[in-house]
Design a protein around this motif. Structure first.
Motif, PDB file in Angstrom:
ATOM      1  N   PHE A  58      -1.889   9.320  -1.232  1.00 25.36           N
ATOM      2  CA  PHE A  58      -2.375   7.921  -0.844  1.00 25.36           C
ATOM      3  C   PHE A  58      -3.233   7.426  -2.010  1.00 25.36           C
TER       4      PHE A  58
ATOM      5  N   MET B 192      -1.216   2.181   7.250  1.00 22.43           N
ATOM      6  CA  MET B 192      -0.589   1.488   6.110  1.00 22.43           C
ATOM      7  C   MET B 192       0.776   1.177   6.460  1.00 22.43           C
TER       8      MET B 192
ATOM      9  N   ARG C 176       0.685  -1.987   8.321  1.00 22.34           N
ATOM     10  CA  ARG C 176       0.293  -3.255   7.184  1.00 22.34           C
ATOM     11  C   ARG C 176       1.375  -3.613   6.374  1.00 22.34           C
ATOM     12  N   GLU C 177       2.158  -2.711   6.007  1.00 22.32           N
ATOM     13  CA  GLU C 177       3.380  -3.260   5.042  1.00 22.32           C
ATOM     14  C   GLU C 177       4.223  -4.050   5.950  1.00 22.32           C
TER      15      GLU C 177
ATOM     16  N   THR D 230       0.782  -1.256  -0.081  1.00 24.49           N
ATOM     17  CA  THR D 230       0.086  -0.214   0.083  1.00 24.49           C
ATOM     18  C   THR D 230       0.825   1.121  -0.072  1.00 24.49           C
TER      19      THR D 230
END
Length: 537
Positions: A437, A225, A228-229, A25
């Motif tokens: 984003f 984000m 999550r990465e 993302t």
């Protein structure tokens, strides 16, 4: 240190395998960084699950026109059509994936924050913890994850190295590969960089991530984000960002080789060679150079991380923030106010960001409080806005700032309408998409409690009694604000009641004197009880 390095090497190898298989993302999807997509202004990549754009065949989403907010902006940016970030992302793409249900991602291949499972129907709630509450193995794993991100190329995202005009309006794409950690450093730079006006001219009073209402929602998305990465490249689905509670700290207690890197023995501006962060190279720190060249940061290495905590300008930031200052900030009832920028008074956002005095909430840009105070205190890479994310302390700091935002949301329980819909600085209105984003997120979508986004904070998970007290706080605060009106209303109500009572008794006496056999009598106690009930009501 040896155990940390061994973990790093194993995770590094594992990461290269995982990153090939997992989507990420971030900024420009690699699948859309080409001439065809730019000329068509369309970014609707295929979802691998069914090989259809946006997973349309599986009802995950569809390629649709972007709906931009038409709400008026504030006066801070007096230009139009000169910055690629205006009406994001329409300069580059005006069609993107619109995902259905709990699906999310640039190709609808992921789940919304707080959901998981093959159909994104399973609720998740993870807990962010104090870094000093982690076990040694948990702490070493976190540090290894950071180093892995710094050394793992992003497979699905690239960064822009030129403006849309420099790309010849899309016919000459200018993009570059970047590692996962630096992808987020670049995004932070890109959101806060100056506007290039041509020649040697720039406009500095612009920032899509700071100095306005979007500051807190933007960094909330940024951390989600980033979190999550890390989960993806490590395969650790339960990973959460730790936070550093810096309230009342005497110095930078995370600035040790055991944690985020100690001080170099001979050069106080550098990190200790015993920390692997000392070998990290920073990017996007030379804003004046980019401005003079009318160029974007291209992620070229620019030297080591700089940090000299505590040797900052004491007239601007004499110390780290206190608990009392945080509590005062939390007591502010207005999320935003006035000009909705760094000059706003009595604004929770502006006080927490650090442009207003944390004891009075009056704007004072000559001082740096709360969030800003810690950046200035670090006296190095963290102290320059555009490149501040280069220092890994950035994520610890902003996780704690986000927790203060979360406390305010739980205490005051604001409606979405509290977030400004119009007249905020460019990019900060409620329905504006956040720069830079992709997939697209609106500011207002993250103006809600963290539990709805799938995470909580360890120190906010309080016993039931404390939760009940926290529940009562907003109502007590509202009562405090209107108590004078309530007292006034009671006094007026009492006067009106007395007058009406006198009139009623007078009328009854007159009627009793003229037709006593027709008019039934009320006892004195019955009359009193009825009047009291009406008065109390």
């Amino acid at each position: 240190m040896l155990s940390c390095c061994s973990v790093t090497m194993s995770l590094f190898a594992m990461g290269f395998l995982l990153v090939i298989l997992q989507p990420s993302t971030g900024q420009f999807p690699r699948a859309c960084a080409n001439t065809q997509s730019l000329l068509r202004k369309e970014c609707c990549p295929l979802w691998d699950g069914d090989r259809s754009p946006c997973g349309e065949l599986s009802s995950r989403g569809s390629c649709q026109n972007i709906l931009l907010s038409q709400a008026p902006l504030g006066p801070q940016f007096p230009f139009s059509g000169v910055d690629d970030r205006e009406d994001w992302p329409s300069i580059f793409y005006n069609r993107t994936c619109k995902c259905e249900g709990n699906f999310m991602g640039f190709n609808c291949g992921e789940c919304k924050f707080g959901f998981s499972g093959p159909n994104c129907t399973e609720r998740q709630l993870r807990t962010r913890r104090n870094i000093f509450q982690l076990t040694t193995s948990e702490k070493d794993k976190f540090l290894a994850y950071l180093n892995l991100a710094k050394n793992t190329p992003s497979q699905d995202y690239v960064i822009a190295t030129g403006t849309y005009t420099q790309m010849n309006n899309g016919s000459n794409p200018m993009f570059r590969n970047i590692n996962v950690y630096d992808l987020f450093v670049w995004m932070h730079y890109y959101a806060s960089r100056d506007t290039l006006l041509g020649g040697s001219n720039v406009w500095r009073d612009i920032d899509f991530a700071h100095e306005a209402p979007g500051f807190l929602p933007w960094h909330r998305v940024f951390l989600l984000m980033w979190e999550r990465e890390i989960q993806k490249i490590t395969g650790d689905e339960n990973f959460t960002i730790p936070y550093w509670d810096w309230r009342d700290a005497e110095d930078c207690v995370v600035c040790t080789d055991e944690y985020m890197g100690g001080r170099h023995p001979t050069n106080p501006n550098l990190l200790s060679p015993a920390s692997f962060f000392s070998s990290w190279q920073v990017i996007c720190t030379r804003s004046e150079e980019y401005n003079s060249q009318q160029a974007l940061c291209n992620a070229t290495s620019e030297g080591p991380i700089l940090r000299n905590p505590g040797n900052n300008d004491k007239s601007r930031t004499p110390r780290l923030p206190s608990s009392a200052e945080v509590e005062f900030c939390l007591s502010l009832t207005q999320y935003e106010s006035g000009s909705m920028d760094k000059m706003a008074n009595y604004s929770f956002r502006n006080t927490l960001e650090g442009f207003a005095d944390p004891r009075t909430a009056i704007s004072n840009i000559s001082q740096s409080g709360l969030h800003n105070a810690l950046h200035i205190y670090m006296n190095g890479s963290m102290s320059q806005v555009q490149g501040s994310a280069n220092d890994p302390i950035f994520v610890l700091h902003h996780a704690f700032v986000d927790s203060i935002f979360e406390r305010w949301l739980r205490r005051h329980r604001p409606m979405l309408e509290v977030y400004p819909a119009a007249n905020a600085p460019i990019g900060h209105n409620r329905e504006n998409y956040m720069v830079p984003f992709i997939p697209l997120y609106r500011n207002g979508e993250f103006f809600k409690p963290s539990r709805e986004l799938g995470y909580d904070y360890e120190y906010l998970q309080e016993p039931a009694l404390d939760s009940f007290q926290e529940f009562l706080i907003p109502y007590l605060e509202q009562a405090r604000q209107i108590w004078a009106w309530l007292v006034g209303a009671a006094v007026i109500g009492g006067i009106v009641t007395a007058v009406l009572t006198g009139l009623i008794l007078t009328c009854r006496k007159k009627r009793r004197g003229t037709s006593s056999e027709i008019q039934p009598l009320l006892t004195e106690s019955e009359d009193y009880n009825n009047i009291s009930y009406q008065s109390n009501f």
